[in-house]
Design a protein around this motif. Structure first.
Motif, PDB file in Angstrom:
ATOM      1  N   LEU A  61       0.639  -1.341  -0.160  1.00 58.05           N
ATOM      2  CA  LEU A  61      -0.096  -0.026   0.161  1.00 58.05           C
ATOM      3  C   LEU A  61       0.319   0.925  -0.324  1.00 58.05           C
ATOM      4  O   LEU A  61       0.761   2.167  -0.393  1.00 58.05           O
ATOM      5  N   GLU A  62       1.936   0.939   0.513  1.00 59.16           N
ATOM      6  CA  GLU A  62       3.112   2.531   0.655  1.00 59.16           C
ATOM      7  C   GLU A  62       3.307   2.660  -0.833  1.00 59.16           C
ATOM      8  O   GLU A  62       3.479   4.011  -1.326  1.00 59.16           O
ATOM      9  N   ARG A  63       3.297   1.631  -1.233  1.00 55.80           N
ATOM     10  CA  ARG A  63       4.766   1.445  -3.002  1.00 55.80           C
ATOM     11  C   ARG A  63       3.309   2.275  -3.410  1.00 55.80           C
ATOM     12  O   ARG A  63       3.602   3.398  -4.725  1.00 55.80           O
ATOM     13  N   LEU A  64       2.259   1.928  -3.460  1.00 56.61           N
ATOM     14  CA  LEU A  64       1.101   2.291  -4.303  1.00 56.61           C
ATOM     15  C   LEU A  64       0.581   3.158  -3.813  1.00 56.61           C
ATOM     16  O   LEU A  64      -0.156   3.798  -4.978  1.00 56.61           O
ATOM     17  N   LYS A  65       0.547   4.297  -2.837  1.00 55.42           N
ATOM     18  CA  LYS A  65       0.319   5.355  -2.195  1.00 55.42           C
ATOM     19  C   LYS A  65       0.004   5.929  -3.635  1.00 55.42           C
ATOM     20  O   LYS A  65       1.458   6.378  -4.583  1.00 55.42           O
ATOM     21  N   GLY A  66      -0.877   6.591  -4.113  1.00 57.89           N
ATOM     22  CA  GLY A  66      -0.787   7.891  -4.840  1.00 57.89           C
ATOM     23  C   GLY A  66      -0.919   7.736  -6.361  1.00 57.89           C
ATOM     24  O   GLY A  66      -0.773   8.334  -7.627  1.00 57.89           O
ATOM     25  N   ARG A  67      -0.859   6.538  -6.624  1.00 60.30           N
ATOM     26  CA  ARG A  67      -1.176   6.005  -8.179  1.00 60.30           C
ATOM     27  C   ARG A  67      -2.557   5.728  -8.640  1.00 60.30           C
ATOM     28  O   ARG A  67      -3.366   5.571  -7.813  1.00 60.30           O
ATOM     29  N   LYS A  68      -2.673   5.845  -9.688  1.00 57.87           N
ATOM     30  CA  LYS A  68      -4.334   6.132 -10.072  1.00 57.87           C
ATOM     31  C   LYS A  68      -4.262   4.866 -11.867  1.00 57.87           C
ATOM     32  O   LYS A  68      -3.630   5.566 -12.418  1.00 57.87           O
ATOM     33  N   VAL A  69      -5.599   4.715 -11.520  1.00 58.29           N
ATOM     34  CA  VAL A  69      -5.974   3.470 -12.740  1.00 58.29           C
ATOM     35  C   VAL A  69      -6.925   3.758 -12.994  1.00 58.29           C
ATOM     36  O   VAL A  69      -7.551   3.739 -12.582  1.00 58.29           O
ATOM     37  N   VAL A  70      -7.027   3.130 -14.407  1.00 57.77           N
ATOM     38  CA  VAL A  70      -8.374   4.108 -15.332  1.00 57.77           C
ATOM     39  C   VAL A  70      -8.676   2.694 -15.750  1.00 57.77           C
ATOM     40  O   VAL A  70      -8.024   1.871 -16.807  1.00 57.77           O
ATOM     41  N   ILE A  71      -9.978   3.014 -15.643  1.00 60.12           N
ATOM     42  CA  ILE A  71     -10.738   0.903 -16.251  1.00 60.12           C
ATOM     43  C   ILE A  71     -11.346   1.673 -17.206  1.00 60.12           C
ATOM     44  O   ILE A  71     -12.282   3.341 -17.283  1.00 60.12           O
ATOM     45  N   ASP A  72     -12.146   0.631 -18.542  1.00 64.17           N
ATOM     46  CA  ASP A  72     -13.455   1.396 -18.634  1.00 64.17           C
ATOM     47  C   ASP A  72     -14.065  -0.639 -19.055  1.00 64.17           C
ATOM     48  O   ASP A  72     -13.203  -1.124 -19.558  1.00 64.17           O
ATOM     49  N   GLY A  73     -14.687  -0.825 -18.191  1.00 64.28           N
ATOM     50  CA  GLY A  73     -16.053  -1.983 -17.983  1.00 64.28           C
ATOM     51  C   GLY A  73     -14.897  -2.767 -17.438  1.00 64.28           C
ATOM     52  O   GLY A  73     -14.394  -2.158 -16.480  1.00 64.28           O
ATOM     53  N   ALA A  74     -14.787  -3.970 -18.285  1.00 64.19           N
ATOM     54  CA  ALA A  74     -13.997  -4.511 -17.665  1.00 64.19           C
ATOM     55  C   ALA A  74     -12.039  -4.381 -18.379  1.00 64.19           C
ATOM     56  O   ALA A  74     -11.122  -5.636 -17.345  1.00 64.19           O
ATOM     57  N   ALA A  75     -12.036  -4.061 -18.944  1.00 62.04           N
ATOM     58  CA  ALA A  75     -10.252  -3.582 -19.288  1.00 62.04           C
ATOM     59  C   ALA A  75      -9.699  -2.428 -18.277  1.00 62.04           C
ATOM     60  O   ALA A  75     -10.300  -1.179 -18.689  1.00 62.04           O
ATOM     61  N   ILE A  76      -8.973  -2.513 -18.271  1.00 56.26           N
ATOM     62  CA  ILE A  76      -8.032  -1.648 -17.338  1.00 56.26           C
ATOM     63  C   ILE A  76      -7.451  -0.707 -18.242  1.00 56.26           C
ATOM     64  O   ILE A  76      -5.799  -1.422 -19.382  1.00 56.26           O
ATOM     65  N   LEU A  77      -6.858   0.616 -19.108  1.00 61.34           N
ATOM     66  CA  LEU A  77      -6.249   1.387 -19.908  1.00 61.34           C
ATOM     67  C   LEU A  77      -5.191   1.808 -19.651  1.00 61.34           C
ATOM     68  O   LEU A  77      -4.554   1.668 -20.306  1.00 61.34           O
ATOM     69  N   THR A  78      -4.705   2.208 -18.402  1.00 64.34           N
ATOM     70  CA  THR A  78      -4.020   2.773 -17.745  1.00 64.34           C
ATOM     71  C   THR A  78      -3.384   2.783 -16.805  1.00 64.34           C
ATOM     72  O   THR A  78      -4.016   2.613 -15.617  1.00 64.34           O
ATOM     73  N   TYR A  79      -2.094   2.527 -16.029  1.00 61.27           N
ATOM     74  CA  TYR A  79      -1.969   2.925 -14.768  1.00 61.27           C
ATOM     75  C   TYR A  79      -0.613   3.699 -14.515  1.00 61.27           C
ATOM     76  O   TYR A  79       0.233   3.573 -15.289  1.00 61.27           O
ATOM     77  N   TYR A  80      -1.056   5.280 -14.002  1.00 62.71           N
ATOM     78  CA  TYR A  80       0.636   5.685 -13.729  1.00 62.71           C
ATOM     79  C   TYR A  80       0.483   6.076 -11.766  1.00 62.71           C
ATOM     80  O   TYR A  80      -0.407   6.643 -11.403  1.00 62.71           O
ATOM     81  N   PRO A  81       1.588   6.908 -11.858  1.00 60.93           N
ATOM     82  CA  PRO A  81       2.066   7.772 -10.549  1.00 60.93           C
ATOM     83  C   PRO A  81       1.155   9.137 -10.694  1.00 60.93           C
ATOM     84  O   PRO A  81       1.084   9.733 -12.177  1.00 60.93           O
ATOM     85  N   SER A  82       0.606   9.137  -9.767  1.00 63.31           N
ATOM     86  CA  SER A  82      -0.676  10.747 -10.388  1.00 63.31           C
ATOM     87  C   SER A  82       0.123  11.385  -9.313  1.00 63.31           C
ATOM     88  O   SER A  82       0.261  11.542  -7.689  1.00 63.31           O
ATOM     89  N   CYS A  83       0.019  12.678  -9.748  1.00 63.09           N
ATOM     90  CA  CYS A  83       0.814  14.101  -8.671  1.00 63.09           C
ATOM     91  C   CYS A  83      -0.265  14.410  -8.378  1.00 63.09           C
ATOM     92  O   CYS A  83      -1.461  13.835  -8.787  1.00 63.09           O
ATOM     93  N   GLU A  84      -0.145  15.669  -7.061  1.00 68.37           N
ATOM     94  CA  GLU A  84      -0.610  16.299  -5.865  1.00 68.37           C
ATOM     95  C   GLU A  84      -2.198  16.776  -6.691  1.00 68.37           C
ATOM     96  O   GLU A  84      -3.178  16.380  -6.472  1.00 68.37           O
ATOM     97  N   ALA A  85      -1.784  17.744  -7.997  1.00 70.99           N
ATOM     98  CA  ALA A  85      -2.922  17.965  -8.595  1.00 70.99           C
ATOM     99  C   ALA A  85      -3.813  17.625  -9.256  1.00 70.99           C
ATOM    100  O   ALA A  85      -4.774  17.465  -9.085  1.00 70.99           O
TER     101      ALA A  85
END
Length: 98
Positions: A61-85
């Motif tokens: 959880l510490e390692r994944l903190k601030g990460r974002k996953v974008v999905i469309d239905g059952a498909a994972i479109l992207t995953y990235y570290p998200s900036c604070e803004a």
């Protein structure tokens, strides 16, 4: 597992006297060793195993903190570290979709 049992008045009283929460009872019943058909006991070995599992989860959880996953239905479109803004913007506008 706790949800399948009901608490007697005696058990409720003892829990209050001994500072045991309902969530503690649930954790105990999920992780303890069944020592007889009508009894469970959280052994040192059980506690050590569960602590190790949760320690690994805490590190992940510490390692994944601030990460974002974008999905469309059952498909994972992207995953990235998200900036604070981006996090603030997502939380501000994303809640409208809930």
């Amino acid at each position: 597992m706790y949800n399948t049992h009901h608490l007697t008045k005696h058990a409720t009283t003892r829990m209050q006297q001994r500072g045991l929460r309902y969530t503690d009872m649930d954790l105990l019943l999920r992780t303890a060793t069944q020592v007889s058909p009508d009894a469970y006991m959280l052994t040192r070995k059980d506690a050590k195993r569960e602590i190790a599992i949760r320690k690994d989860e805490i590190q992940r959880l510490e390692r994944l903190k601030g990460r974002k996953v974008v999905i469309d239905g059952a498909a994972i479109l992207t995953y990235y570290p998200s900036c604070e803004a981006d996090q603030k913007r997502t939380l501000r506008y994303g809640r409208a979709f809930q």
